[in-house]
Design an enzyme around this catalytic site. Sequence first.
Site, PDB file in Angstrom:
ATOM      1  CD  GLU A 156      10.059  13.233  11.139  1.00 52.94           C
ATOM      2  OE1 GLU A 156       8.923  12.805  11.376  1.00 52.94           O
ATOM      3  OE2 GLU A 156      10.932  12.547  10.567  1.00 52.94           O
ATOM      4  CD  GLU A 188      12.697   0.572   8.474  1.00 52.85           C
ATOM      5  OE1 GLU A 188      12.628   1.247   7.438  1.00 52.85           O
ATOM      6  OE2 GLU A 188      13.561  -0.296   8.654  1.00 52.85           O
ATOM      7  CB  CYS A 231      13.431   8.807   8.251  1.00 51.39           C
ATOM      8  SG  CYS A 231      14.533   7.665   7.419  1.00 51.39           S
ATOM      9  CE  LYS A 284      -1.830   3.029   1.942  1.00 54.21           C
ATOM     10  NZ  LYS A 284      -1.547   4.422   1.562  1.00 54.21           N
TER      11      LYS A 284
HETATM   12  P1  NAD Z   1       2.478   8.734   7.256  1.00 52.50           P
HETATM   13  O1  NAD Z   1       2.583   8.066   8.578  1.00 52.50           O
HETATM   14  O2  NAD Z   1       1.538   9.860   7.110  1.00 52.50           O
HETATM   15  O3  NAD Z   1       2.063   7.689   6.123  1.00 52.50           O
HETATM   16  C1  NAD Z   1       2.833   6.537   5.854  1.00 52.50           C
HETATM   17  C2  NAD Z   1       1.945   5.476   5.229  1.00 52.50           C
HETATM   18  O4  NAD Z   1       0.981   5.063   6.193  1.00 52.50           O
HETATM   19  C3  NAD Z   1       1.145   5.948   4.015  1.00 52.50           C
HETATM   20  O5  NAD Z   1       1.086   4.924   3.053  1.00 52.50           O
HETATM   21  C4  NAD Z   1      -0.237   6.200   4.597  1.00 52.50           C
HETATM   22  O6  NAD Z   1      -1.253   6.090   3.649  1.00 52.50           O
HETATM   23  C5  NAD Z   1      -0.326   5.096   5.619  1.00 52.50           C
HETATM   24  N1  NAD Z   1      -1.286   5.307   6.710  1.00 52.50           N
HETATM   25  C6  NAD Z   1      -1.715   6.487   7.234  1.00 52.50           C
HETATM   26  N2  NAD Z   1      -2.618   6.260   8.202  1.00 52.50           N
HETATM   27  C7  NAD Z   1      -2.765   4.908   8.306  1.00 52.50           C
HETATM   28  C8  NAD Z   1      -3.536   4.045   9.139  1.00 52.50           C
HETATM   29  N3  NAD Z   1      -4.377   4.517  10.064  1.00 52.50           N
HETATM   30  N4  NAD Z   1      -3.411   2.710   8.975  1.00 52.50           N
HETATM   31  C9  NAD Z   1      -2.564   2.202   8.061  1.00 52.50           C
HETATM   32  N5  NAD Z   1      -1.819   2.967   7.234  1.00 52.50           N
HETATM   33  C10 NAD Z   1      -1.901   4.300   7.362  1.00 52.50           C
HETATM   34  O7  NAD Z   1       3.967   9.139   6.895  1.00 52.50           O
HETATM   35  P2  NAD Z   1       4.428  10.021   5.655  1.00 52.50           P
HETATM   36  O8  NAD Z   1       4.041  11.429   5.959  1.00 52.50           O
HETATM   37  O9  NAD Z   1       4.007   9.360   4.408  1.00 52.50           O
HETATM   38  O10 NAD Z   1       6.023   9.862   5.729  1.00 52.50           O
HETATM   39  C11 NAD Z   1       6.856  10.675   6.467  1.00 52.50           C
HETATM   40  C12 NAD Z   1       7.245  10.049   7.788  1.00 52.50           C
HETATM   41  O11 NAD Z   1       7.897   8.809   7.552  1.00 52.50           O
HETATM   42  C13 NAD Z   1       8.229  10.869   8.583  1.00 52.50           C
HETATM   43  O12 NAD Z   1       7.852  10.868   9.935  1.00 52.50           O
HETATM   44  C14 NAD Z   1       9.537  10.132   8.388  1.00 52.50           C
HETATM   45  O13 NAD Z   1      10.511  10.338   9.387  1.00 52.50           O
HETATM   46  C15 NAD Z   1       9.085   8.731   8.343  1.00 52.50           C
HETATM   47  N6  NAD Z   1      10.072   7.872   7.702  1.00 52.50           N
HETATM   48  C16 NAD Z   1      10.791   7.002   8.480  1.00 52.50           C
HETATM   49  C17 NAD Z   1      11.777   6.198   7.907  1.00 52.50           C
HETATM   50  C18 NAD Z   1      12.550   5.220   8.745  1.00 52.50           C
HETATM   51  O14 NAD Z   1      13.149   4.317   8.168  1.00 52.50           O
HETATM   52  N7  NAD Z   1      12.582   5.335  10.064  1.00 52.50           N
HETATM   53  C19 NAD Z   1      12.032   6.287   6.535  1.00 52.50           C
HETATM   54  C20 NAD Z   1      11.298   7.192   5.779  1.00 52.50           C
HETATM   55  C21 NAD Z   1      10.310   7.971   6.368  1.00 52.50           C
END
Ligand code: NAD
Length: 488
Positions: free
Chosen positions: A381, A248, A282, A173
């Site tokens: 962040e 992550e 991240c 997804k």
């Molecule tokens: P997000 O949490 O908004 O979304 C991530 C994914 O989760 C998307 O596909 C979204 O559709 C899905 N999602 C949202 N709500 C959900 C729910 N209730 N149930 C299941 N899935 C759901 O994150 P984002 O804004 O897309 O990405 C940025 C974030 O990701 C930042 O906080 C960044 O630090 C983090 N990140 C972490 C790493 C790591 O390896 N630690 C790597 C890249 C990004």
Amino acid sequence: MKLEHYIGGRHVPSQSGATFTALDPTTNEPYLEVAAGGAADVDAAVAAAQKAFTDGPWSTMPAEQRAGTLRAVAAAIESRDEEIAALECRDTGLPITQARGQARRAAHNFRFFADVITTMGEDVYRVGSAQLNYVVRKPVGVAGLITPWNTPFMLETWKLAPALAAGCPVVLKPAEWSPASASLLPEIMEEAGLPEGVFNLVHGIGEDAGAALVAHPDVPVISFTGESGTGQTIMRNAASSLKTLSMELGGKSPLLVFADADLERALDAAVFGVFSLNGERCTASSRILVQDTVYEEFVARLAERAARVRVGAPGDPATELGALIHPEHYERVMEYVELGSREGARLVAGGSRPEHLTAGNFLAATVFADVAPHMRIFQEEIFGPVVSVTPFSTETEAVELANATRYGLAAYLWTNDLRRTHRLAQSIEAGMVWVNSQNVRDLRTPFGGVKASGVGREGGRHSIDVYTESHIVHLATEDLPIPRFGAA
Ligand code: NAD
């Protein structure tokens, strides 16, 4: 352009017919219509994956054979790397040169996990000559993969490659703000010869398609990358079906500069660490902590370099900082910029849209100095091209500042003092520490964070752990004593 789901080897619209639109980050005009998946689409995808798991042959074939397909996936990605990079650049606003690097890394992810799975052994425990206990690793079942919008294609492959290597069929997804590059995966997987139903793709909004995948009883593992708050929601929602979760999450990683460091290289790493990938990274070094004796000099040089970071059209090879992903995210980042000034931090570079870029989500590389640890721009962040700089005087104070947020993903340490290096590298609360280095990845090592930055580790064998169950067989090779209840 219109994107559909890919379920059981077929491109299909949502059962409800719902769609959503993706925006071009340089104009914020809709440019893509995407199927918006719901529970029924997720059910269909999980059923296709479950059938592939039960009927084989993917999950039971010899590792060498699976690895052959993974290498073919890598080759299929390489043969399209310009197309992948161009799509990603258009969809996310990432500078094209950096999008190219991410596409190469995606191919490497598949080659790497093909090697891991063919060189991995399983464990044997002997108890003298009396017992032989051996462990076999079994694919856990259908893997649910939920990915974010920053470097989407690379992060999707970072999960797909180990899940497939382990023998798990998958339902991916992708993030709703960056659906485009994932649309190349069905063709890539077919070209590589992946059996039908092993790779499934459901687009959609997190709270609908993502939540349905998390709640699904036939999905025993979810690997999620995204915000810490979303991670918390997913953990709550996964509780009823008792899943394995790999999380992550977000970061606010410190970069510590001691006066004895090579300041020029520390400066290069600081600038690259927070302004590459549009600051939407991240592991971004978004908090720079500098020893007081070199603080003013470092701030002045950082501000000067930030002012020269080239902000521009993502497709221009000269661009170093492109457009942020989405107007909502842009607004959030801009609110932090305003907040920084209100909180009393000193803005020394950037802070506004560059004059020559009148539309789209552009922000100049932004530096706040004199940031105190209680300020929200130090704690939260921002996930954009905004960095805070804070002075420290002693090593103890440096560690306290480094550890003073709820996050603990990465840390970067710049010093030439060997003993201090070891002392600090081990006392900083972070899953990963780089010393006198930028964020150079070694895919064999555990990747992940502590505190609000994650639960569990991926990378190398740690990824295979996520997608397999250890199955232990105890075999008596001699007659072991058995208490004879009821025999007296
Ligand atoms: P997000 O949490 O908004 O979304 C991530 C994914 O989760 C998307 O596909 C979204 O559709 C899905 N999602 C949202 N709500 C959900 C729910 N209730 N149930 C299941 N899935 C759901 O994150 P984002 O804004 O897309 O990405 C940025 C974030 O990701 C930042 O906080 C960044 O630090 C983090 N990140 C972490 C790493 C790591 O390896 N630690 C790597 C890249 C990004």
